[in-house]
Design an enzyme around this catalytic site. Structure first.
Site, PDB file in Angstrom:
ATOM      1  N   TYR A  88       0.720  -1.161  -0.048  1.00  0.00           N
ATOM      2  CA  TYR A  88       0.009   0.227   0.164  1.00  0.00           C
ATOM      3  C   TYR A  88       1.099   1.262   0.165  1.00  0.00           C
ATOM      4  CZ  TYR A  88      -4.442   2.868   1.400  1.00  0.00           C
ATOM      5  OH  TYR A  88      -5.371   3.531   1.352  1.00  0.00           O
ATOM      6  N   LYS A 114      -6.289  -1.344  -2.205  1.00  0.00           N
ATOM      7  CA  LYS A 114      -7.440  -1.195  -1.437  1.00  0.00           C
ATOM      8  C   LYS A 114      -8.145  -2.106  -1.269  1.00  0.00           C
ATOM      9  CE  LYS A 114      -8.457   3.030   0.475  1.00  0.00           C
ATOM     10  NZ  LYS A 114      -7.436   3.814   0.838  1.00  0.00           N
ATOM     11  N   ASP A 145     -10.737   9.019   1.106  1.00  0.00           N
ATOM     12  CA  ASP A 145      -9.998  10.150   1.187  1.00  0.00           C
ATOM     13  C   ASP A 145     -10.734  11.313   1.783  1.00  0.00           C
ATOM     14  OD1 ASP A 145      -7.713   9.379  -0.323  1.00  0.00           O
ATOM     15  OD2 ASP A 145      -9.196   9.768  -2.254  1.00  0.00           O
ATOM     16  N   ALA A 179      -7.372  22.238   3.351  1.00  0.00           N
ATOM     17  CA  ALA A 179      -8.557  22.289   2.839  1.00  0.00           C
ATOM     18  C   ALA A 179      -9.316  21.501   1.719  1.00  0.00           C
ATOM     19  CB  ALA A 179      -9.682  23.736   2.884  1.00  0.00           C
ATOM     20  N   GLY A 180      -8.333  20.656   1.359  1.00  0.00           N
ATOM     21  CA  GLY A 180      -8.594  19.833   0.163  1.00  0.00           C
ATOM     22  C   GLY A 180      -9.840  18.614   0.278  1.00  0.00           C
ATOM     23  N   ALA A 182      -9.474  15.859   1.929  1.00  0.00           N
ATOM     24  CA  ALA A 182      -9.082  15.469   3.280  1.00  0.00           C
ATOM     25  C   ALA A 182      -9.661  16.325   4.248  1.00  0.00           C
ATOM     26  CB  ALA A 182      -7.577  15.054   3.438  1.00  0.00           C
ATOM     27  N   ASN A 216       0.986  12.995   4.825  1.00  0.00           N
ATOM     28  CA  ASN A 216       1.974  11.876   4.628  1.00  0.00           C
ATOM     29  C   ASN A 216       2.320  11.905   3.166  1.00  0.00           C
ATOM     30  OD1 ASN A 216      -0.196  10.429   3.521  1.00  0.00           O
ATOM     31  ND2 ASN A 216      -0.875   9.575   5.075  1.00  0.00           N
ATOM     32  N   ASN A 250      -5.847   5.381   7.808  1.00  0.00           N
ATOM     33  CA  ASN A 250      -7.291   5.083   7.511  1.00  0.00           C
ATOM     34  C   ASN A 250      -7.770   3.587   7.563  1.00  0.00           C
ATOM     35  OD1 ASN A 250      -7.080   7.870   6.535  1.00  0.00           O
ATOM     36  ND2 ASN A 250      -8.015   7.672   4.814  1.00  0.00           N
TER      37      ASN A 250
END
Length: 578
Positions: A105, A174, A269, A302-303, A305, A420, A466
């Site tokens: 991953y 995933k 996300d 503020a994307g 995520a 990250n 996550n």
């Protein structure tokens, strides 16, 4: 918290024989085929004499893996193993979860996708391409024929973590984590590439690029293409979970909003990041003995995520503390590349999904502006936040001045530098602890060693990964089969994760469970999510009435549904599975 008392797998009746059986990764056992099975399935002379256990096979494979240098090569080895023997692949991953997840991953998967066209060897999953959309329905049905699919992971590969637009790149990892951590049957998962082109010029100029060599399709044409795919999923697999992965910021929220009331859709996300951050925050406020709605939360970045985190925490405030949505919105200050998101930025600089968090200009008349911008330090000094979240990929953005300013007005500052990989983190945990004089409660997006407290003790830094929650959210949804994944179901999963926080027993321990416990943790989350679906009256699984009648429990049903990497006994049957 154990989820290991599932009964042994039932015998499987197979029609496959010889090489056909050895070349089918779902059923291949390699050297673990018994003497009886070797005779019955025409494998005599096709395998060495000794019959191995799964444990012996896993030990051998791990030794081979350790002889390989470089994470990308190890990723290729693991992928090759998955193409040969599912049970062995998932058992090896289960035994060495902490070590191997970064191999299959992030961050190694990103490198593999970046080199996808050059490393490509075998087709896996479903490739749906814009110029071939007229045959989309036929292609979809051909590749899913006879399959009972519970999970579909789809991506248009516009926003792969750390490397951006890759045009075509399938999200196999995933799905693998849904299986290895969430207990989802791998035979009931499907990974889908939605190839709408790429704006990555390096790929367009690469004669080995295997995707559609065309600039990304956008607007109405893009929406029609995506909708055609979603309607196929809704028609043929109405009870499946549709997982959106690595969509660009301009599409991620929009697609989630468009379909979340008509199908069980999930965007990791946005919702996964929001849910695991919410769980860490719940652990932190348990330490500070405060309420969620009492927090003042500054989010830097503020994307997808950042806005997802705000929305998830906001929804939890409403549900847990009973405040209004408008009041909860007022607890957030979001900062993006234009500075604090406030009215005077104008509609062209404020995305639709951020409008609930826009701050009025009159709040900031007493603050000096820099070309109309209000930067992080000024926001921290005025707002005096209790929580500071970073998802900006701006390394070092949480400076000494920022942390000290926050600590002056907050007894236990909650600091979550979530960007990250680790080289992009907003502040190193060790520095955050030093600048806060040992008072900070910290969670990060990447693994970090313990931070040193002022008295020399070590503080365990929680990893907001996550994978601590999304496999469980998915497992619970697939178990209950609701027609949509509700905010309440996600909040219930986050609350269950927060209840397992080691910090509840010792404030110096992590705000979240250790990643090595992810399978057991996600099982608990799955049970909580399915129970909430039953409580809300939206679960449509055939067992619902039995649960309501007290004939069984959601936990018992979850144990039956759980897929574990174990070899089944095979019996030859000419009319069996192929």
């Amino acid at each position: 918290m154990k989820a290991s008392n599932k009964q042994e797998p039932k015998p499987i009746r197979l029609a496959l024989r010889g090489d056909s059986l050895l070349n089918e990764p779902r059923f291949n056992k390699g050297t673990a085929f018994t003497i009886r099975e070797r005779k019955e399935f025409g494998l005599g002379g096709r395998l060495p004499f000794h019959v191995n256990t799964l444990e012996q096979q896993s030990k051998r494979a791990y030794g081979q893996l350790n002889d390989i240098e470089g994470d990308l090569r190890k990723n290729e080895f693991m992928q090759s193993m998955k193409e040969q023997n599912w049970v062995l692949f998932y058992e090896l991953l289960r035994q060495h979860l902490r070590e191997l997840v970064p191999i299959i991953y992030t961050p190694t998967e990103a490198d593999a996708i970046a080199n996808y066209s050059h490393l490509f060897r075998k087709s896996e999953g479903l490739y749906l391409t814009f110029p071939n959309q007229d045959s989309m329905g036929e292609d979809f049905l051909e590749q899913t024929k006879g399959k009972a699919i519970d999970l579909i992971v789809c991506s248009d590969a516009e926003a792969i973590l750390g490397i951006g637009d890759q045009g075509v790149g399938i999200s196999l990892a995933k799905s693998a984590l849904y299986t290895s951590i969430g207990g989802v049957d791998p035979n009931k998962t499907l990974s889908v590439v939605l190839d709408v082109g790429t704006d990555n010029q390096e790929l367009l100029d690469d004669d080995l690029y295997i995707g559609w060599p065309h600039n990304r399709v956008r607007g109405e044409e893009y929406d029609k293409f995506i909708d055609k795919f979603v309607q196929l999923v809704r028609k043929y697999y109405p009870h499946s979970l549709l997982h959106f992965e690595d969509f660009g910021v301009s599409n991620a929220h929009r697609l989630l909003t468009l379909y979340q009331d008509t199908h069980a859709v999930f965007n990791d996300d946005i919702q996964g990041t929001g849910a695991v951050t919410l769980a860490a925050l719940m652990g932190a406020i348990a330490v500070t003995k405060s309420r969620l709605s009492e927090q003042r939360i500054v989010i830097f970045g503020a994307g997808s995520a950042g806005s997802g985190i705000a929305t998830q925490i906001r929804d939890a405030m409403v549900k847990a503390d009973g405040v209004s949505e408008i009041e909860a919105n007022g607890k957030f200050w979001l900062i993006d590349r234009y500075g604090l998101i406030k009215q005077s930025l104008g509609d062209d600089k404020i995305r639709d999904n951020l409008r609930a968090y826009v701050r009025p200009d009159d709040e900031w008349q007493d603050v000096a502006h820099d070309d109309g911008r209000v930067d992080l330090l000024k926001v921290v000094k005025k707002v005096k936040p209790t929580v500071l979240v970073g998802c900006s990929t701006k390394a070092g953005a949480f400076t000494k001045e920022v942390i000290e300013a926050m600590s002056e007005s907050c007894e236990r500052p909650i600091i979550f530098p979530l960007s990250n990989p680790s080289r992009l983190v907003e502040v190193e945990p060790e520095e955050a602890m030093k600048w806060s004089k040992g008072k900070a409660l910290i969670a990060t997006g990447s693994p970090f060693p313990p931070a040193t407290l002022t008295d020399g003790r070590k503080y365990k830094v929680a990893e907001c990964n996550n994978a601590l929650i999304y496999p469980g959210l998915g497992f619970g949804t697939m178990l209950a089969q609701p027609r949509k994944l509700t905010d309440s179901m996600i909040v219930s999963g986050a609350q269950r994760l927060a209840s397992l926080s080691p910090a509840l027993q010792d404030p110096d321990q992590g705000l979240l469970p250790d990643f090595g416990d992810a399978p057991q943790v996600n099982f608990e989350i799955g049970v909580a999510v399915a129970e909430k679906a039953v409580e809300e009256g939206i679960a449509t699984a055939p067992w619902v009435e039995d649960v309501k009648a007290g004939k069984t429990t959601v936990r018992e049903l979850a144990l039956e549904k759980l897929w574990l990497p174990r070899y089944s006994e095979y019996v030859y049957d000419s009319e069996g599975e192929l």
